[in-house]
Write a protein that holds these residues in place. Structure first.
Motif, PDB file in Angstrom:
ATOM      1  N   ILE A 155       0.876  -1.190   0.000  1.00 46.94           N
ATOM      2  CA  ILE A 155       0.000   0.000   0.000  1.00 46.94           C
ATOM      3  C   ILE A 155       0.904   1.229   0.000  1.00 46.94           C
ATOM      4  N   PHE A 187      -9.813   4.917   1.067  1.00 46.94           N
ATOM      5  CA  PHE A 187     -10.365   3.601   1.398  1.00 46.94           C
ATOM      6  C   PHE A 187     -11.885   3.720   1.454  1.00 46.94           C
ATOM      7  N   GLN A 209     -13.944  -0.311   4.868  1.00 47.27           N
ATOM      8  CA  GLN A 209     -12.545  -0.510   5.262  1.00 47.27           C
ATOM      9  C   GLN A 209     -12.186   0.403   6.436  1.00 47.27           C
ATOM     10  N   HIS A 266      -6.873  -2.586   4.209  1.00 50.43           N
ATOM     11  CA  HIS A 266      -6.550  -3.145   2.901  1.00 50.43           C
ATOM     12  C   HIS A 266      -7.113  -4.559   2.707  1.00 50.43           C
TER      13      HIS A 266
END
Ligand code: GRG
Length: 272
Positions: free
Chosen positions: A41, A114, A118, A178
């Motif tokens: 990420i 996000f 999430q 994630h």
């Protein structure tokens, strides 16, 4: 209420800035960034989450310095929050940092980094690691436990919650944002658990009082720590074992986990 802060509330912001600007190692936000990088990420995407963790950590230090707890006059080389701004403002500054940290988490979806789901998963982890089942619970055990009951398992239980939970939470937070696969989550969990305890052990080793820690606050009695239960060389041995476990846990994670490895080695040898 509005999103912009009224001039009348700026003294609270000044006090927040004072504590946040006082330095510190920034270990927890660095762990968030390093863990994100290890998962592929882009670290910029998790920056608000890294800052949120530091805000929660800073609130805990401000409250820990209050006369009701450790009654410390100095934090990060400067007057502690209540010494500089008074007790009422120090309590409110900690409260503000904790509350606004959740506002920072919301930025993750507002910025489109996000999805809301999430982000909710991330917030749920923060509640776990900073609340009753994590840091706050550990702090309660720290201030309420009887010195006679300071067995090794009890000291570890306190440390795992008071200090370890926020370190583990920092490592796991990117896995929640994630949705990493289970093997990757477990590797980071083992790393974070070992590092969290290792960090507290290294803190005990660095403490200037060689044998026993006393809280200055109303408790005026010894605090749970390793130095009363083990010799310095035994403590160093335990620290090395834990750091080795942390590094082993992420051994298969490749080059992308090199920052996580570097942080573990820093905790092994840190001098401050
Ligand atoms: C008051 C709810 C509440 C919790 C307090 C974190 C904590 C719980 C107390 C701090 C007491 C303490 C000195 C614990 C030892 C380990 C530790 C967390 C040290 C401070 O963290 P560092 O070394 O601090 O990362 P910096 O200043 O570098 O951020």
């Amino acid at each position: 209420m509005s999103n912009s802060i009224s001039q009348r509330f700026l003294p609270i912001v000044e006090s927040m800035r004072y504590s946040l600007g006082g330095g510190g190692k920034r270990l927890r936000p660095l762990l968030v960034l390093a863990s994100a990088e290890s998962l592929g990420i882009e670290p910029d995407r998790v920056l608000p989450a890294a800052v949120a963790i530091e805000w929660i950590h800073t609130y805990s230090l401000i409250h820990d310095d209050l006369p009701a707890f450790d009654d410390d006059d100095v934090r990060r080389g400067r007057a502690s929050s209540h010494k500089r701004f008074g007790e009422a403002m120090a309590v409110l500054t900690g409260d503000a940092l904790l509350t606004e940290s959740f506002g920072l988490m919301l930025k993750l979806s507002e910025l489109g980094h996000f999805t809301p789901t999430q982000v909710l998963n991330g917030i749920s982890l923060l509640v776990q690691c900073s609340g009753i089942s994590g840091m706050v619970g550990g702090q309660w055990l720290d201030v309420s436990s009887e010195p006679d009951l300071f067995s090794l398992p009890e000291v570890e239980f306190v440390h795992i919650h008071k200090t370890g939970a926020m370190i583990l939470g920092s490592v796991l937070l990117p896995t929640r944002l994630h949705q990493a696969d289970e093997a990757k989550i477990q590797a980071r969990r083992r790393y974070g658990e070992a590092l969290g305890l290792a960090f507290q052990i290294s803190d005990d080793l660095l403490d200037s009082e060689p044998n026993i820690r006393y809280a200055r606050g109303p408790r005026k009695k010894p605090k749970p720590c390793y130095t009363k239960l083990m010799s310095p060389s035994e403590i160093k041995g335990k620290l090395n074992t834990l750091i080795d476990s942390a590094v082993t846990a992420i051994a298969n994670e490749g080059e992308k986990a090199s920052a996580l490895r570097g942080i573990a080695e820093y905790v092994r040898t840190r001098k401050k």
